[in-house]
Design a protein around this motif. Structure first.
Motif, PDB file in Angstrom:
ATOM      1  N   ALA A 174       0.845  -1.197   0.000  1.00  0.00           N
ATOM      2  CA  ALA A 174       0.000   0.000   0.000  1.00  0.00           C
ATOM      3  C   ALA A 174       0.877   1.243   0.000  1.00  0.00           C
ATOM      4  O   ALA A 174       1.957   1.265   0.593  1.00  0.00           O
ATOM      5  CB  ALA A 174      -0.906   0.000   1.223  1.00  0.00           C
ATOM      6  N   ASP A 175       0.402   2.282  -0.676  1.00  0.00           N
ATOM      7  CA  ASP A 175       1.110   3.557  -0.655  1.00  0.00           C
ATOM      8  C   ASP A 175       0.800   4.339   0.614  1.00  0.00           C
ATOM      9  O   ASP A 175       1.644   5.088   1.110  1.00  0.00           O
ATOM     10  CB  ASP A 175       0.705   4.398  -1.873  1.00  0.00           C
ATOM     11  CG  ASP A 175       1.066   3.723  -3.182  1.00  0.00           C
ATOM     12  OD1 ASP A 175       2.259   3.453  -3.389  1.00  0.00           O
ATOM     13  OD2 ASP A 175       0.153   3.460  -3.983  1.00  0.00           O
ATOM     14  N   ILE A 176      -0.417   4.178   1.109  1.00  0.00           N
ATOM     15  CA  ILE A 176      -0.845   4.907   2.296  1.00  0.00           C
ATOM     16  C   ILE A 176      -1.815   4.022   3.079  1.00  0.00           C
ATOM     17  O   ILE A 176      -2.634   3.322   2.489  1.00  0.00           O
ATOM     18  CB  ILE A 176      -1.508   6.244   1.900  1.00  0.00           C
ATOM     19  CG1 ILE A 176      -1.927   7.047   3.127  1.00  0.00           C
ATOM     20  CG2 ILE A 176      -2.680   6.025   0.974  1.00  0.00           C
ATOM     21  CD1 ILE A 176      -2.393   8.448   2.780  1.00  0.00           C
ATOM     22  N   ALA A 177      -1.674   4.028   4.384  1.00  0.00           N
ATOM     23  CA  ALA A 177      -2.567   3.260   5.251  1.00  0.00           C
ATOM     24  C   ALA A 177      -3.108   4.182   6.327  1.00  0.00           C
ATOM     25  O   ALA A 177      -2.361   4.988   6.897  1.00  0.00           O
ATOM     26  CB  ALA A 177      -1.839   2.082   5.884  1.00  0.00           C
ATOM     27  N   ILE A 178      -4.393   4.083   6.594  1.00  0.00           N
ATOM     28  CA  ILE A 178      -5.010   4.900   7.637  1.00  0.00           C
ATOM     29  C   ILE A 178      -5.234   4.008   8.838  1.00  0.00           C
ATOM     30  O   ILE A 178      -5.903   2.978   8.754  1.00  0.00           O
ATOM     31  CB  ILE A 178      -6.324   5.524   7.148  1.00  0.00           C
ATOM     32  CG1 ILE A 178      -6.038   6.404   5.923  1.00  0.00           C
ATOM     33  CG2 ILE A 178      -6.976   6.345   8.260  1.00  0.00           C
ATOM     34  CD1 ILE A 178      -7.247   6.994   5.290  1.00  0.00           C
ATOM     35  N   ARG A 179      -4.669   4.386   9.962  1.00  0.00           N
ATOM     36  CA  ARG A 179      -4.682   3.563  11.165  1.00  0.00           C
ATOM     37  C   ARG A 179      -5.349   4.306  12.316  1.00  0.00           C
ATOM     38  O   ARG A 179      -5.174   5.514  12.484  1.00  0.00           O
ATOM     39  CB  ARG A 179      -3.258   3.175  11.573  1.00  0.00           C
ATOM     40  CG  ARG A 179      -2.580   2.251  10.565  1.00  0.00           C
ATOM     41  CD  ARG A 179      -3.159   0.854  10.661  1.00  0.00           C
ATOM     42  NE  ARG A 179      -2.623  -0.008   9.632  1.00  0.00           N
ATOM     43  CZ  ARG A 179      -3.224  -0.263   8.482  1.00  0.00           C
ATOM     44  NH1 ARG A 179      -4.379   0.332   8.194  1.00  0.00           N
ATOM     45  NH2 ARG A 179      -2.683  -1.082   7.607  1.00  0.00           N
ATOM     46  N   ILE A 180      -6.091   3.543  13.097  1.00  0.00           N
ATOM     47  CA  ILE A 180      -6.776   4.082  14.277  1.00  0.00           C
ATOM     48  C   ILE A 180      -6.070   3.543  15.507  1.00  0.00           C
ATOM     49  O   ILE A 180      -5.853   2.336  15.635  1.00  0.00           O
ATOM     50  CB  ILE A 180      -8.259   3.645  14.316  1.00  0.00           C
ATOM     51  CG1 ILE A 180      -8.918   3.799  12.941  1.00  0.00           C
ATOM     52  CG2 ILE A 180      -9.010   4.411  15.381  1.00  0.00           C
ATOM     53  CD1 ILE A 180      -8.987   5.197  12.430  1.00  0.00           C
ATOM     54  N   GLY A 181      -5.689   4.420  16.434  1.00  0.00           N
ATOM     55  CA  GLY A 181      -5.060   3.972  17.664  1.00  0.00           C
ATOM     56  C   GLY A 181      -3.563   4.222  17.686  1.00  0.00           C
ATOM     57  O   GLY A 181      -3.017   4.956  16.846  1.00  0.00           O
ATOM     58  N   PRO A 182      -2.855   3.599  18.648  1.00  0.00           N
ATOM     59  CA  PRO A 182      -1.411   3.837  18.811  1.00  0.00           C
ATOM     60  C   PRO A 182      -0.627   3.437  17.572  1.00  0.00           C
ATOM     61  O   PRO A 182      -0.950   2.452  16.904  1.00  0.00           O
ATOM     62  CB  PRO A 182      -1.043   2.951  20.014  1.00  0.00           C
ATOM     63  CG  PRO A 182      -2.332   2.686  20.722  1.00  0.00           C
ATOM     64  CD  PRO A 182      -3.393   2.672  19.672  1.00  0.00           C
ATOM     65  N   LEU A 183       0.430   4.203  17.282  1.00  0.00           N
ATOM     66  CA  LEU A 183       1.300   3.889  16.159  1.00  0.00           C
ATOM     67  C   LEU A 183       2.359   2.894  16.592  1.00  0.00           C
ATOM     68  O   LEU A 183       2.955   3.031  17.656  1.00  0.00           O
ATOM     69  CB  LEU A 183       1.954   5.163  15.636  1.00  0.00           C
ATOM     70  CG  LEU A 183       1.006   6.235  15.092  1.00  0.00           C
ATOM     71  CD1 LEU A 183       1.800   7.443  14.624  1.00  0.00           C
ATOM     72  CD2 LEU A 183       0.166   5.674  13.957  1.00  0.00           C
ATOM     73  N   ARG A 184       2.602   1.906  15.751  1.00  0.00           N
ATOM     74  CA  ARG A 184       3.558   0.852  16.105  1.00  0.00           C
ATOM     75  C   ARG A 184       4.737   0.755  15.140  1.00  0.00           C
ATOM     76  O   ARG A 184       5.811   0.354  15.530  1.00  0.00           O
ATOM     77  CB  ARG A 184       2.842  -0.505  16.154  1.00  0.00           C
ATOM     78  CG  ARG A 184       1.789  -0.595  17.259  1.00  0.00           C
ATOM     79  CD  ARG A 184       1.094  -1.954  17.254  1.00  0.00           C
ATOM     80  NE  ARG A 184       0.179  -2.095  18.383  1.00  0.00           N
ATOM     81  CZ  ARG A 184      -1.061  -1.654  18.388  1.00  0.00           C
ATOM     82  NH1 ARG A 184      -1.543  -1.051  17.327  1.00  0.00           N
ATOM     83  NH2 ARG A 184      -1.832  -1.815  19.448  1.00  0.00           N
ATOM     84  N   ASP A 185       4.531   1.084  13.885  1.00  0.00           N
ATOM     85  CA  ASP A 185       5.580   0.915  12.881  1.00  0.00           C
ATOM     86  C   ASP A 185       6.403   2.195  12.778  1.00  0.00           C
ATOM     87  O   ASP A 185       5.993   3.166  12.167  1.00  0.00           O
ATOM     88  CB  ASP A 185       4.956   0.578  11.522  1.00  0.00           C
ATOM     89  CG  ASP A 185       5.985   0.012  10.554  1.00  0.00           C
ATOM     90  OD1 ASP A 185       7.179   0.305  10.744  1.00  0.00           O
ATOM     91  OD2 ASP A 185       5.592  -0.733   9.639  1.00  0.00           O
ATOM     92  N   THR A 186       7.586   2.184  13.400  1.00  0.00           N
ATOM     93  CA  THR A 186       8.418   3.380  13.437  1.00  0.00           C
ATOM     94  C   THR A 186       9.158   3.613  12.114  1.00  0.00           C
ATOM     95  O   THR A 186       9.819   4.632  11.951  1.00  0.00           O
ATOM     96  CB  THR A 186       9.445   3.278  14.579  1.00  0.00           C
ATOM     97  OG1 THR A 186      10.231   2.082  14.390  1.00  0.00           O
ATOM     98  CG2 THR A 186       8.758   3.207  15.928  1.00  0.00           C
ATOM     99  N   ARG A 187       9.069   2.660  11.180  1.00  0.00           N
ATOM    100  CA  ARG A 187       9.723   2.852   9.889  1.00  0.00           C
ATOM    101  C   ARG A 187       8.978   3.861   9.026  1.00  0.00           C
ATOM    102  O   ARG A 187       9.514   4.359   8.049  1.00  0.00           O
ATOM    103  CB  ARG A 187       9.797   1.525   9.123  1.00  0.00           C
ATOM    104  CG  ARG A 187      10.579   0.423   9.810  1.00  0.00           C
ATOM    105  CD  ARG A 187      10.426  -0.863   9.017  1.00  0.00           C
ATOM    106  NE  ARG A 187       9.021  -1.244   8.907  1.00  0.00           N
ATOM    107  CZ  ARG A 187       8.584  -2.209   8.084  1.00  0.00           C
ATOM    108  NH1 ARG A 187       9.432  -2.849   7.315  1.00  0.00           N
ATOM    109  NH2 ARG A 187       7.302  -2.506   8.045  1.00  0.00           N
ATOM    110  N   LEU A 188       7.736   4.138   9.364  1.00  0.00           N
ATOM    111  CA  LEU A 188       6.871   4.919   8.493  1.00  0.00           C
ATOM    112  C   LEU A 188       6.685   6.339   9.007  1.00  0.00           C
ATOM    113  O   LEU A 188       6.810   6.612  10.198  1.00  0.00           O
ATOM    114  CB  LEU A 188       5.504   4.236   8.383  1.00  0.00           C
ATOM    115  CG  LEU A 188       5.514   2.781   7.892  1.00  0.00           C
ATOM    116  CD1 LEU A 188       4.113   2.194   7.944  1.00  0.00           C
ATOM    117  CD2 LEU A 188       6.083   2.694   6.484  1.00  0.00           C
TER     118      LEU A 188
END
Length: 298
Positions: free
Chosen positions: A140-154
């Protein structure tokens, strides 16, 4: 002749399509030419980037890193060329978007016709899922996430936040009564989630302190939309984000419960993407559009 940029584009296309043959068709090359381009990259970096099987392929950890960095380089090239001729920088191409089912159905999809009207040369490839997916693996080019962020690469762009609310249908409350205190939930059917981050308790503010109140019920769903539909169908009491049930509350299909005990917790909404300071025109167009159009707060 050194054609590292072209080979980089080949690799990105292979990773996004999941197939040498599909990448070859998209690039109008032969599968053998695509395979040789990837092999040359692997020879230069000295490690395998793609694990091939007879039916599929997957990126190694080094391959995922290369994909992220290659995306940065190609976006930089797009930005440089676009800065020289703004007329040619009109956003175009396929934009792959990943979002949760509730957010996609109730917030994102209703906005997409206006986006595509503004950017007719872009094609949206939208995937809705409540599973926590890896942005690279999902291609995916873009992902919309709800809640805490986990992937620090992005990288992340905050779009808003949404407060949680406990709800039930008028039909359920007519049959089972409306709880006046969180302790009364133990005699009600509470609707819960089956995915990993779900908990068998809900937070409430009682006597000035936030406490976790255990909940019980006979239904688990792997999607917020499933839980919402169950609640509307008199199936029980649910705790959902206000953006998800705002229209139901306004129409009376659902009623808010225990609001005097609501701790006011909210979940942030972010758009995640891999990229450098200079983004491709199509990715930048979506990020700007979401930032301007979204009003998910409260």
């Amino acid at each position: 002749m050194d054609n590292r940029l072209g080979e980089m584009e080949v690799f990105v296309q292979v990773a996004r399509t999941g197939s040498f043959a599909a990448a070859a068709r998209a690039l109008r090359q032969t599968p053998s030419a695509v395979s040789r381009a990837v092999a040359r990259i692997e020879a230069r970096v000295g490690t395998r980037l793609i694990v091939r099987t007879t039916r599929s392929l997957r990126l190694t950890q080094e391959g995922e890193t290369y994909l992220l960095r290659a995306g940065d380089v190609l976006a930089e090239v797009d930005a440089i060329e676009g800065s020289l001729d703004r007329g040619s920088a009109e956003p175009s191409g396929i934009l792959r978007v990943n979002a949760s089912v509730p957010f996609g159905m109730h917030v994102l999809v209703p906005m997409l016709p206006a986006y595509l009207a503004d950017f007719p040369r872009i094609t949206i490839d939208l995937t809705l899922t409540d599973e926590v997916v890896d942005l690279v693996e999902a291609r995916a080019d873009i992902a919309i996430r709800i809640g805490p962020l986990r992937d620090t690469r992005l990288r992340a762009k905050r779009l808003g936040s949404s407060r949680m609310v406990v709800v039930a249908s008028p039909g359920y409350l007519a049959e089972h009564g409306s709880p006046d205190h969180p302790a009364e939930l133990e005699r009600h059917r509470c609707l819960n989630f089956s995915f990993r981050r779900s908990l068998d308790s809900w937070p409430f503010r009682v006597d000035g302190a936030v406490v976790q109140r255990p909940i019980t019920g006979n239904f688990y769903g792997n999607s917020g939309e499933i839980v919402r539909i169950m609640a509307i169908g008199d199936g029980g009491i649910a705790r959902l984000a206000r953006f998800h049930v705002g229209a139901d509350l306004a129409s009376g299909r659902l009623e808010p419960l225990l609001e005097s005990f609501n701790p006011g917790d909210a979940e942030d909404i972010h758009a995640l993407y891999a990229g450098s300071e200079r983004l491709s025109p199509r990715l930048r167009s979506m990020l700007d559009f979401l930032g301007e159009r979204m009003t998910v707060e409260g």
